[in-house]
Design an enzyme around this catalytic site. Structure first.
Site, short mmCIF file in Angstrom:
data_model
loop_
_atom_site.label_atom_id
_atom_site.label_comp_id
_atom_site.label_asym_id
_atom_site.label_seq_id
_atom_site.Cartn_x
_atom_site.Cartn_y
_atom_site.Cartn_z
N ARG A 30 139.65 3.25 55.25
CA ARG A 30 138.69 2.84 56.28
C ARG A 30 139.37 2.11 57.45
NH1 ARG A 30 133.20 3.04 54.97
NH2 ARG A 30 132.93 4.30 53.12
N ARG A 34 134.43 0.15 61.71
CA ARG A 34 133.61 -0.87 62.37
C ARG A 34 134.30 -2.18 62.69
NH1 ARG A 34 129.06 -0.49 57.96
NH2 ARG A 34 130.97 -0.09 56.81
N ARG A 43 130.78 3.81 69.25
CA ARG A 43 129.52 3.95 68.51
C ARG A 43 128.31 3.47 69.33
NH1 ARG A 43 126.86 4.93 65.63
NH2 ARG A 43 126.75 4.08 63.54
N ASP A 79 133.38 11.74 57.02
CA ASP A 79 132.77 11.05 55.89
C ASP A 79 132.66 12.00 54.71
OD1 ASP A 79 131.44 8.32 55.30
OD2 ASP A 79 130.13 9.78 54.35
N TYR A 156 125.69 10.30 45.00
CA TYR A 156 124.88 10.14 46.21
C TYR A 156 123.76 11.19 46.28
CZ TYR A 156 128.08 6.71 48.21
OH TYR A 156 128.81 5.58 48.44
O1 1CP Z 1 139.20 5.30 58.33
C1 1CP Z 1 138.93 6.03 57.38
O2 1CP Z 1 139.15 5.75 56.19
C2 1CP Z 1 138.37 7.42 57.68
C3 1CP Z 1 136.97 7.52 57.73
C4 1CP Z 1 136.09 7.42 56.50
C5 1CP Z 1 136.33 7.72 55.14
C6 1CP Z 1 137.63 8.09 54.47
C7 1CP Z 1 134.73 7.08 56.61
C8 1CP Z 1 134.06 6.68 57.87
N1 1CP Z 1 134.15 7.24 55.38
C9 1CP Z 1 135.10 7.61 54.47
C10 1CP Z 1 134.93 7.92 53.04
C11 1CP Z 1 133.72 7.43 52.35
N2 1CP Z 1 132.44 7.38 52.80
C12 1CP Z 1 133.72 6.99 50.99
C13 1CP Z 1 134.92 6.98 50.09
C14 1CP Z 1 135.76 5.79 50.32
C15 1CP Z 1 135.14 4.47 49.88
O3 1CP Z 1 134.88 4.32 48.67
O4 1CP Z 1 134.96 3.64 50.74
C16 1CP Z 1 132.41 6.63 50.66
C17 1CP Z 1 131.90 6.10 49.34
C18 1CP Z 1 131.61 6.88 51.81
C19 1CP Z 1 130.16 6.69 51.93
C20 1CP Z 1 129.80 5.83 53.04
N3 1CP Z 1 129.84 6.24 54.35
C21 1CP Z 1 129.38 4.49 53.01
C22 1CP Z 1 129.18 3.65 51.75
C23 1CP Z 1 127.76 3.70 51.34
C24 1CP Z 1 127.48 2.98 50.04
O5 1CP Z 1 126.91 1.88 50.11
O6 1CP Z 1 127.78 3.52 48.99
C25 1CP Z 1 129.14 4.09 54.33
C26 1CP Z 1 128.65 2.76 54.82
C27 1CP Z 1 129.47 5.20 55.17
C28 1CP Z 1 129.42 5.27 56.64
C29 1CP Z 1 130.73 5.27 57.29
N4 1CP Z 1 131.74 6.18 57.01
C30 1CP Z 1 132.82 5.92 57.81
C31 1CP Z 1 132.45 4.81 58.65
C32 1CP Z 1 133.33 4.20 59.71
C33 1CP Z 1 131.16 4.41 58.31
C34 1CP Z 1 130.32 3.34 58.98
C35 1CP Z 1 129.32 4.00 59.84
C36 1CP Z 1 129.06 3.31 61.14
O7 1CP Z 1 129.79 3.48 62.14
O8 1CP Z 1 128.04 2.59 61.20
#
Ligand code: 1CP
Length: 354
Positions: A30, A34, A43, A79, A156
């Site tokens: 990540r 954000r 964003r 994502d 999910y």
């Molecule tokens: O920088 C990076 O790592 C690349 C971008 C990336 C990756 C690898 C994003 C962007 N998401 C992911 C993978 C991802 N997404 C995972 C696996 C890694 C981990 O365990 O963290 C998971 C579980 C998600 C699901 C997800 N997407 C969540 C979690 C939800 C939950 O509560 O279970 C969330 C909040 C997102 C949204 C998201 N994805 C990525 C970003 C930057 C964001 C935030 C969105 C925004 O801008 O508001």
């Protein structure tokens, strides 16, 4: 395959192959997101999936942390939810809540709503984003592509969004084991196709995120995670034997030995795992990645530096890719990420000289 500018920093690729380097390569899960003001600025103008689906924007966000920090890899801004979406489910990004499925799979009969996607078409924006990013990176660092693992995506799809315990999804496993296996297999087939095409579009490393693996009993992990994770690695390696594969099965302590016997090159550890114990378990069967507690980035810089040194000492001389044990958090100070990255580099260089 397309031709791209030559790679100038191959530390991560060398380490993933178990070869020595002058210092430990480092990146952060990540790392694009954000906590970066330049990401939040984009964003403000564009929705989350709009960024994901617009290759130029996705490439720019992917490169933002590379511009800021001395990291040794970029990870594509995308994502894990794009796969369930390609399989026919609607996903909405709800501010402050994360991804949400308005109509999750509540019964096995609802699997009829799933489609067998034409991956090249349905996920074409991801492949385009990888190709554009490779050109924009101009060989500075390698580009990591990724997918969610079958179980984490199923969690999910059934639960409908983030959850602490994924009770609905785990209830499915017990009530509908055969339908669960069918769903996991269908998802596996899409993921294999997706990862192979990511490598063809320019991904130089691939990581599989099984973020909710650790919710299982060891037995359920062996039944509902391991075979699919292993199959993904074997089938991707059959086509791209030269692309390093990383697996992150968060929380699955009991899985390290079995994962070391799969075709993944690198096992990513979460922060609750002890690097020294993991080293003993996997031996020379796998490279390790991780695993600083993301919350250590809230500590004052001198404390953070000590934590990084402790982490590096734990991995010792084992081939190691520096990372966090999970992702960057939205309220992290980017300057602490810099301390993390620079300390991994500086201290690992000292360790090699000593
Ligand atoms: O920088 C990076 O790592 C690349 C971008 C990336 C990756 C690898 C994003 C962007 N998401 C992911 C993978 C991802 N997404 C995972 C696996 C890694 C981990 O365990 O963290 C998971 C579980 C998600 C699901 C997800 N997407 C969540 C979690 C939800 C939950 O509560 O279970 C969330 C909040 C997102 C949204 C998201 N994805 C990525 C970003 C930057 C964001 C935030 C969105 C925004 O801008 O508001």
């Amino acid at each position: 395959m397309a031709s791209f500018p030559p790679l100038q920093n191959d530390r991560l690729l060398r380490t993933a192959r178990g070869e020595p380097t002058d210092r430990t390569p480092v990146w952060m899960m990540r790392q694009a997101g954000r906590y970066l003001p330049e990401y939040r600025a984009i964003r403000e103008e564009h929705g989350f999936f709009e960024v994901v689906e617009t290759p130029e924007l996705a490439a720019d966000v992917t490169i933002q942390p590379v511009e800021r920090f001395a990291i040794d890899a970029a990870i594509l801004f995308c994502d894990i939810m794009v796969v369930p979406e390609a399989m026919g489910l609607t996903v909405k990004m709800v501010s402050g809540q994360g991804p949400t499925f308005p109509k999750p799979l509540t019964t096995p009969a609802e699997m009829e709503r799933l489609v067998e996607p034409d991956v090249e078409h349905a996920l074409g924006h991801v492949f385009d984003a990888l190709t554009v990013t490779r050109h924009k990176l101009a060989g500075r660092v390698p580009l990591i592509g990724f997918s969610g693992a079958p179980w984490t995506l199923m969690a999910y799809m059934v639960e409908g969004g983030g959850s602490k315990s994924y009770r609905a999804a785990r209830r499915w496993l017990y009530r509908h084991p055969d339908a669960s296996k069918a769903l996991l297999q269908r998802t596996t087939d899409v993921i294999v196709d997706y990862l192979i095409r990511q490598a063809e579009a320019g991904a130089q490393v691939l990581q599989v995120f099984d973020s909710w693996a650790g919710l299982h009993s060891p037995e359920n992990f062996r039944t509902f995670c391991l075979p699919y994770l292993a199959e993904i690695a074997t089938r991707v390696k059959d086509v791209h034997s030269d692309v390093p594969l990383i697996v992150f099965a968060k929380g699955a302590h009991y899985a390290l030995d079995a994962l070391a016997d799969t075709d993944y090159d690198v096992i990513s550890l979460d922060s609750t795992m002890d690097p020294a114990a993991a080293r003993d378990t996997v031996g020379d069967r796998a490279v390790l990645q991780g695993n600083l507690d993301p919350c250590a980035l809230y500590a004052p810089p001198d404390v953070l530096q000590q934590e990084v040194q402790r982490m590096l000492a734990g991995f010792g001389s084992h081939p190691h890719i520096g990372n966090l044990g999970h992702g960057m958090l939205p309220d992290h100070d980017p300057e602490r990420a810099r301390v993390f990255v620079d300390t991994v580099h500086e201290h690992s260089q000292h360790m090699r000289a000593a």
